[in-house]
Design a protein around this motif. Structure first.
Motif, short mmCIF file in Angstrom:
data_model
loop_
_atom_site.label_atom_id
_atom_site.label_comp_id
_atom_site.label_asym_id
_atom_site.label_seq_id
_atom_site.Cartn_x
_atom_site.Cartn_y
_atom_site.Cartn_z
N MET A 76 1.00 -1.30 0.01
CA MET A 76 0.25 0.11 -0.08
C MET A 76 0.67 1.25 0.03
O MET A 76 0.25 2.30 -0.28
N GLY A 77 2.23 1.10 0.29
CA GLY A 77 3.11 2.22 0.23
C GLY A 77 3.15 3.22 1.42
O GLY A 77 3.36 4.32 1.23
N PHE A 78 2.39 2.54 2.65
CA PHE A 78 2.57 3.47 3.73
C PHE A 78 4.13 3.69 4.29
O PHE A 78 4.82 2.73 3.91
N GLN A 79 3.99 4.80 5.11
CA GLN A 79 5.58 5.19 5.57
C GLN A 79 5.65 4.19 6.82
O GLN A 79 4.41 4.05 7.70
N ASP A 80 6.62 3.65 7.03
CA ASP A 80 6.84 3.01 8.52
C ASP A 80 7.36 4.07 9.46
O ASP A 80 8.65 4.31 9.47
N PHE A 81 6.42 4.51 10.34
CA PHE A 81 6.85 5.63 11.32
C PHE A 81 7.76 5.28 12.14
O PHE A 81 8.39 6.07 12.76
N HIS A 82 7.75 4.10 12.82
CA HIS A 82 8.56 3.62 13.65
C HIS A 82 10.18 3.69 13.22
O HIS A 82 10.68 4.24 13.82
N ALA A 83 10.28 3.29 11.97
CA ALA A 83 11.65 3.05 11.39
C ALA A 83 12.00 4.94 11.10
O ALA A 83 13.21 5.09 11.25
N PHE A 84 10.90 5.54 10.55
CA PHE A 84 11.45 6.95 10.44
C PHE A 84 11.73 7.63 11.73
O PHE A 84 12.73 8.42 11.77
N ASN A 85 11.06 7.32 12.68
CA ASN A 85 11.26 7.86 14.00
C ASN A 85 12.68 7.45 14.70
O ASN A 85 13.59 8.21 15.24
N LEU A 86 13.02 6.30 14.36
CA LEU A 86 14.38 5.68 14.81
C LEU A 86 15.44 6.48 13.91
O LEU A 86 16.55 6.80 14.56
N ALA A 87 15.36 6.70 12.63
CA ALA A 87 16.14 7.69 11.91
C ALA A 87 16.34 8.91 12.42
O ALA A 87 17.68 9.48 12.33
N MET A 88 15.10 9.74 12.84
CA MET A 88 15.39 10.93 13.18
C MET A 88 16.31 10.90 14.51
O MET A 88 16.98 11.84 14.89
N LEU A 89 15.84 10.00 15.43
CA LEU A 89 16.63 9.96 16.76
C LEU A 89 17.80 9.53 16.53
O LEU A 89 19.12 10.23 17.17
N ALA A 90 18.24 8.49 15.53
CA ALA A 90 19.75 8.31 15.21
C ALA A 90 20.60 9.67 14.49
O ALA A 90 21.59 9.82 14.84
N LYS A 91 19.80 10.54 13.95
CA LYS A 91 20.31 11.55 13.46
C LYS A 91 20.71 12.56 14.70
O LYS A 91 21.79 13.31 14.77
N GLN A 92 19.87 12.64 15.90
CA GLN A 92 20.27 13.51 17.01
C GLN A 92 21.45 12.87 17.75
O GLN A 92 22.24 13.41 18.28
N ALA A 93 21.54 11.49 17.86
CA ALA A 93 22.40 10.69 18.48
C ALA A 93 23.77 11.07 17.71
O ALA A 93 24.71 11.19 18.46
N TRP A 94 23.81 10.87 16.53
CA TRP A 94 24.96 11.08 15.65
C TRP A 94 25.49 12.71 16.17
O TRP A 94 26.68 12.71 16.14
N ARG A 95 24.63 13.54 16.27
CA ARG A 95 25.06 15.00 16.57
C ARG A 95 25.59 14.94 17.98
O ARG A 95 26.66 15.69 18.28
N LEU A 96 25.18 14.09 18.76
CA LEU A 96 25.82 13.99 20.39
C LEU A 96 26.97 13.42 20.05
O LEU A 96 27.97 13.84 21.01
N ILE A 97 27.48 12.68 19.20
CA ILE A 97 28.85 12.09 19.26
C ILE A 97 29.75 12.98 18.37
O ILE A 97 30.85 13.01 18.58
N HIS A 98 29.26 13.79 17.32
CA HIS A 98 30.31 14.44 16.47
C HIS A 98 30.19 15.87 16.79
O HIS A 98 31.18 16.59 16.27
#
Length: 135
Positions: free
Chosen positions: A24-46
């Motif tokens: 159906m082409g729905f977005q996987d919001f759980h995966a999207f949320n984890l990707a956005m959180l990983a971006k913030q975690a990356w900022r805490l690292i670098h």
């Protein structure tokens, strides 16, 4: 006799599959949320000079690095989520050893597998101590 209409449930993975592949082409919001959180975690690292880093460092990991911090007592939902994202980054990351002066042989996960030691290494031994610079 009257027929009842029933709902035919579909698996969420099927709903999130691309339309081209029969989903159906729905977005996987759980995966999207984890990707956005990983971006913030990356900022805490670098990004060690950012206000975001300084606030979280002062509150949650004043005496260690973001990569080594434990959950701690009374963590917020955001902090718990950032630690989940950190674990995702950690699972997909590889070490760049460089000269090995900052990487502990015993405590850091610098190999893709658990190291096997013939003798127990000292806790302050660094990867640098294992490198023969001439060869």
């Amino acid at each position: 006799m009257k027929r009842s209409m029933k709902i035919h449930w579909i698996n969420w993975n099927k709903l999130c599959t691309l339309k081209k592949k029969g989903g159906m082409g729905f977005q996987d919001f759980h995966a999207f949320n984890l990707a956005m959180l990983a971006k913030q975690a990356w900022r805490l690292i670098h990004k060690n000079g950012s206000l975001f880093y300084m606030v979280y460092k002062a509150r949650y990991f004043p005496n260690t690095s973001f990569l080594d911090v434990e959950l701690g007592s009374n963590p917020s939902l955001v902090w718990r989520s950032l630690l989940v994202a950190r674990d995702i980054i950690h699972a997909g990351s590889r070490w760049k050893i460089g000269d090995g002066r900052k990487i502990s042989v015993a405590t850091h996960s610098w190999l893709p597998h658990s190291p096997v030691f013939l003798n127990a290494p000292s806790m302050d031994m660094k990867v640098y101590d294992l490198i023969d610079e001439e060869t």
